[in-house]
Scaffold this motif. Structure first.
Motif, PDB file in Angstrom:
ATOM      1  N   HIS A 169       0.802  -1.227   0.000  1.00 42.57           N
ATOM      2  CA  HIS A 169       0.000   0.000   0.000  1.00 42.57           C
ATOM      3  C   HIS A 169       0.833   1.275   0.000  1.00 42.57           C
ATOM      4  CE1 HIS A 169      -3.965  -1.945   0.932  1.00 42.57           C
ATOM      5  NE2 HIS A 169      -3.178  -2.866   1.436  1.00 42.57           N
ATOM      6  N   SER A 170       2.165   1.161   0.054  1.00 41.87           N
ATOM      7  CA  SER A 170       2.994   2.347   0.242  1.00 41.87           C
ATOM      8  C   SER A 170       4.188   2.349  -0.700  1.00 41.87           C
ATOM      9  CB  SER A 170       3.497   2.425   1.691  1.00 41.87           C
ATOM     10  OG  SER A 170       2.430   2.420   2.607  1.00 41.87           O
ATOM     11  N   LEU A 171       4.804   3.516  -0.812  1.00 39.61           N
ATOM     12  CA  LEU A 171       6.060   3.670  -1.546  1.00 39.61           C
ATOM     13  C   LEU A 171       7.202   3.822  -0.548  1.00 39.61           C
ATOM     14  CD1 LEU A 171       5.071   6.238  -4.330  1.00 39.61           C
ATOM     15  CD2 LEU A 171       5.214   3.759  -4.526  1.00 39.61           C
ATOM     16  N   PHE A 172       8.364   3.254  -0.877  1.00 35.13           N
ATOM     17  CA  PHE A 172       9.524   3.347  -0.006  1.00 35.13           C
ATOM     18  C   PHE A 172      10.742   3.763  -0.823  1.00 35.13           C
ATOM     19  CE2 PHE A 172       6.682   0.446   2.102  1.00 35.13           C
ATOM     20  CZ  PHE A 172       6.782   0.793   3.442  1.00 35.13           C
ATOM     21  N   GLY A 173      11.676   4.416  -0.139  1.00 33.74           N
ATOM     22  CA  GLY A 173      12.918   4.818  -0.788  1.00 33.74           C
ATOM     23  C   GLY A 173      13.938   3.699  -0.773  1.00 33.74           C
ATOM     24  N   PHE A 174      15.172   4.057  -1.095  1.00 33.27           N
ATOM     25  CA  PHE A 174      16.247   3.073  -1.167  1.00 33.27           C
ATOM     26  C   PHE A 174      17.492   3.513  -0.395  1.00 33.27           C
ATOM     27  CE2 PHE A 174      13.636   2.677  -4.917  1.00 33.27           C
ATOM     28  CZ  PHE A 174      13.476   1.313  -5.069  1.00 33.27           C
ATOM     29  N   ALA A 175      17.519   4.738   0.128  1.00 35.85           N
ATOM     30  CA  ALA A 175      18.753   5.298   0.667  1.00 35.85           C
ATOM     31  C   ALA A 175      18.842   5.262   2.186  1.00 35.85           C
ATOM     32  CB  ALA A 175      18.916   6.740   0.175  1.00 35.85           C
ATOM     33  N   ASP A 176      17.772   5.650   2.896  1.00 34.35           N
ATOM     34  CA  ASP A 176      17.878   5.751   4.355  1.00 34.35           C
ATOM     35  C   ASP A 176      17.872   4.367   4.991  1.00 34.35           C
ATOM     36  OD1 ASP A 176      14.751   5.425   5.461  1.00 34.35           O
ATOM     37  OD2 ASP A 176      14.934   6.155   3.408  1.00 34.35           O
ATOM     38  N   LEU A 177      18.308   4.307   6.234  1.00 28.82           N
ATOM     39  CA  LEU A 177      18.480   3.031   6.941  1.00 28.82           C
ATOM     40  C   LEU A 177      17.165   2.282   7.081  1.00 28.82           C
ATOM     41  CD1 LEU A 177      20.330   1.113   8.498  1.00 28.82           C
ATOM     42  CD2 LEU A 177      19.875   2.464  10.565  1.00 28.82           C
ATOM     43  N   SER A 178      16.083   3.006   7.406  1.00 26.89           N
ATOM     44  CA  SER A 178      14.777   2.364   7.559  1.00 26.89           C
ATOM     45  C   SER A 178      14.344   1.679   6.269  1.00 26.89           C
ATOM     46  CB  SER A 178      13.741   3.408   7.979  1.00 26.89           C
ATOM     47  OG  SER A 178      12.446   2.857   7.988  1.00 26.89           O
ATOM     48  N   ALA A 179      14.556   2.350   5.132  1.00 23.71           N
ATOM     49  CA  ALA A 179      14.165   1.787   3.840  1.00 23.71           C
ATOM     50  C   ALA A 179      15.017   0.567   3.492  1.00 23.71           C
ATOM     51  CB  ALA A 179      14.286   2.840   2.747  1.00 23.71           C
ATOM     52  N   VAL A 180      16.319   0.643   3.788  1.00 22.03           N
ATOM     53  CA  VAL A 180      17.206  -0.483   3.476  1.00 22.03           C
ATOM     54  C   VAL A 180      16.790  -1.732   4.251  1.00 22.03           C
ATOM     55  CG1 VAL A 180      19.570  -1.354   3.706  1.00 22.03           C
ATOM     56  CG2 VAL A 180      19.171   0.960   2.841  1.00 22.03           C
ATOM     57  N   VAL A 181      16.515  -1.565   5.556  1.00 21.63           N
ATOM     58  CA  VAL A 181      16.103  -2.704   6.386  1.00 21.63           C
ATOM     59  C   VAL A 181      14.755  -3.253   5.925  1.00 21.63           C
ATOM     60  CG1 VAL A 181      15.447  -3.404   8.721  1.00 21.63           C
ATOM     61  CG2 VAL A 181      17.420  -1.911   8.379  1.00 21.63           C
ATOM     62  N   THR A 182      13.789  -2.349   5.668  1.00 17.33           N
ATOM     63  CA  THR A 182      12.457  -2.783   5.226  1.00 17.33           C
ATOM     64  C   THR A 182      12.527  -3.511   3.888  1.00 17.33           C
ATOM     65  OG1 THR A 182      11.441  -0.900   6.363  1.00 17.33           O
ATOM     66  CG2 THR A 182      10.117  -2.018   4.712  1.00 17.33           C
ATOM     67  N   ASN A 183      13.330  -2.990   2.953  1.00 13.33           N
ATOM     68  CA  ASN A 183      13.439  -3.612   1.633  1.00 13.33           C
ATOM     69  C   ASN A 183      14.087  -4.984   1.701  1.00 13.33           C
ATOM     70  OD1 ASN A 183      12.289  -1.300   0.617  1.00 13.33           O
ATOM     71  ND2 ASN A 183      14.200  -0.426  -0.135  1.00 13.33           N
ATOM     72  N   LYS A 184      15.098  -5.133   2.546  1.00 17.16           N
ATOM     73  CA  LYS A 184      15.742  -6.445   2.689  1.00 17.16           C
ATOM     74  C   LYS A 184      14.777  -7.458   3.298  1.00 17.16           C
ATOM     75  CE  LYS A 184      19.240  -7.386   1.722  1.00 17.16           C
ATOM     76  NZ  LYS A 184      19.746  -8.073   0.503  1.00 17.16           N
ATOM     77  N   PHE A 185      14.031  -7.020   4.307  1.00 18.26           N
ATOM     78  CA  PHE A 185      13.038  -7.909   4.919  1.00 18.26           C
ATOM     79  C   PHE A 185      11.959  -8.280   3.905  1.00 18.26           C
ATOM     80  CE2 PHE A 185       9.229  -8.660   7.584  1.00 18.26           C
ATOM     81  CZ  PHE A 185       9.714  -9.714   8.350  1.00 18.26           C
TER      82      PHE A 185
END
Length: 444
Positions: free
Chosen positions: A122-138
């Protein structure tokens, strides 16, 4: 079909994901499917609750870890989820929201049990900040279990494909919808001696509240312009400070958090709906505001350009204070020309006509029908083997440690099959079938 919708976000919490899950469940029930919802407990709300049309909700006794989400343990909830899936004879596990740890755990466990898994982002996420990196890997790890993916906009699809490293053919776009019967215009509720700008949003950075705080002072000397701001969040203090600093206490109403049933009454008091979001996969708020008949001024970000055509009194602009002010001035001028009877031929000025157009563009019956097509498609696919799951994990993420977690989950499920066999678990009757059979008997 027997369907389980899973997310950390559900009523009594309020938001776009919660509304989506509830409305989708109601439409699926109407077409004869068995639907249950699994979420975590909210305060004293624990155990099994029943909602409209026999919708069964499991509020699991799991404590919230952060931001309404549970701690992602992967293994702690296996016995509870396995018991529910067997008891309810679930065929499809449908998880919602990338932030929901419970949704990811349920999908993983379901696939290891031989069920099918679908995920809606349901959402868009970035690729640079730490929160986005952890969320994308998960997300890459979790989506290795999924049979199919759903996004609410085409820009959301591109974002999810890049973040999850998946084939675009496995991703479908199904937009959100709005119940236009609940969001009907009420022009007599407006004060036509002035122009009211309405903002309904969570007061957080991602929603562009800093932009809003830069726009409001521009109108401090315009006595005919008022603001209604509904919502709550950490940025509320900033808006209250702006209101005090510019002596606009009598022209800016801060309503705080609202129940969803109260949103329509607030929207009907306004002439313009202002959305200052910095990122959006799909903005439900502007669809609801347009359905009520408001003029829309919004930032041109994410999936917002895909939502509404310009003929519905929509102006999209860059996320910049000057650009938003110019768009608001254009809209204010349009409203004044309409009051003077000088509207142009291509403008749709009747709010009830706008409501009819929105109801045809976005309705839950269409969303439900398109979702059911995906359900039937994944049920025809073969069950995902353990080897296939592990291959997908390595291909998408390259994390070997997660293979140990998958193996441990698989071993725990096999142990539970021996310790507490499926044939010893009582199957829950399908009350939806009983209700329809009873209605049929009454008709006969």
């Amino acid at each position: 079909m027997n369907i389980c919708l899973v997310s950390d976000f559900f009523f009594p919490n309020h938001g776009g994901v919660e509304e989506h899950i509830y409305n989708l469940a109601q439409c699926l029930l109407e077409t004869g499917n068995k639907v249950i919802i699994i979420t975590h407990s909210y305060g004293d709300r624990k155990g099994v609750r029943w909602m409209t049309n026999g919708l069964k909700v499991y509020y699991l006794p799991i404590k919230v870890f952060y931001n309404q989400c549970i701690l992602p343990t992967m293994i702690a909830n296996i016995p509870m989820l396995r018991n529910i899936f067997i008891r309810e004879q679930i065929q499809i596990v449908h998880g919602h929201s990338a932030f929901s740890a419970l949704a990811h755990e349920a999908m993983n466990i379901g696939v290891l049990m031989g069920l099918r898994a679908i995920f809606t982002d349901h959402s868009l996420f970035g690729f640079a900040d730490l929160s986005a990196v952890v969320t994308n890997k998960f997300l890459q790890l979790s989506l290795a279990f999924c049979n199919h993916f759903i996004c609410v906009s085409h820009i959301g699809k591109e974002n999810t494909v890049l973040r999850g490293r998946m084939k675009s053919s496995k991703v479908s776009v199904i937009p959100n919808a709005v119940n236009c019967l609940q969001f009907t215009p009420n022009p007599i509720n407006r004060d036509n001696n002035s122009i009211t700008i309405v903002v309904v949003s969570r007061l957080v950075y991602r929603k562009g509240i800093d932009l809003l705080s830069s726009v409001i002072p521009y109108f401090k000397n315009r006595q005919d312009i008022n603001f209604i701001i509904a919502g709550d969040g950490p940025k509320r203090e900033l808006l209250e400070e702006i209101r005090e600093k510019n002596n606009m206490q009598d022209r800016i109403q801060m309503l705080g958090a609202l129940e969803h049933s109260e949103v329509r009454d607030v929207l009907t008091r306004g002439h313009i709906f202002l959305n200052t979001s910095l990122t959006e996969a799909y903005c439900m708020a502007i669809v609801e505001a347009c359905s009520v008949g408001l003029h829309i001024v919004s930032t041109n970000v994410g999936g917002i350009p895909e939502v509404l055509p310009e003929k519905l009194n929509v102006i999209l602009t860059q996320p910049d204070p000057k650009a938003l002010i110019n768009a608001l001035e254009q809209t204010i001028d349009r409203i004044k020309r309409f009051r003077q009877g000088k509207s142009t031929a291509n403008e749709i000025t009747c709010p009830f006509r706008v409501n009819q157009i929105v109801s045809k563009l976005y309705n839950w019956s269409d969303v439900s029908a398109r979702t059911e097509i995906i359900y039937r498609k994944v049920l025809q696919e073969p069950r995902m083997s353990l080897k296939t799951i592990m291959t997908n994990v390595l291909h998408r993420s390259g994390v070997y440690l997660f293979l140990l977690v998958i193996s441990l989950c698989y071993v725990i499920l096999k142990f539970l099959d021996w310790f507490y066999p499926a044939d010893k678990i009582e199957v829950c009757p399908n009350f939806n079938e009983r209700r329809k059979a009873k209605q049929k008997c009454q008709i006969n």
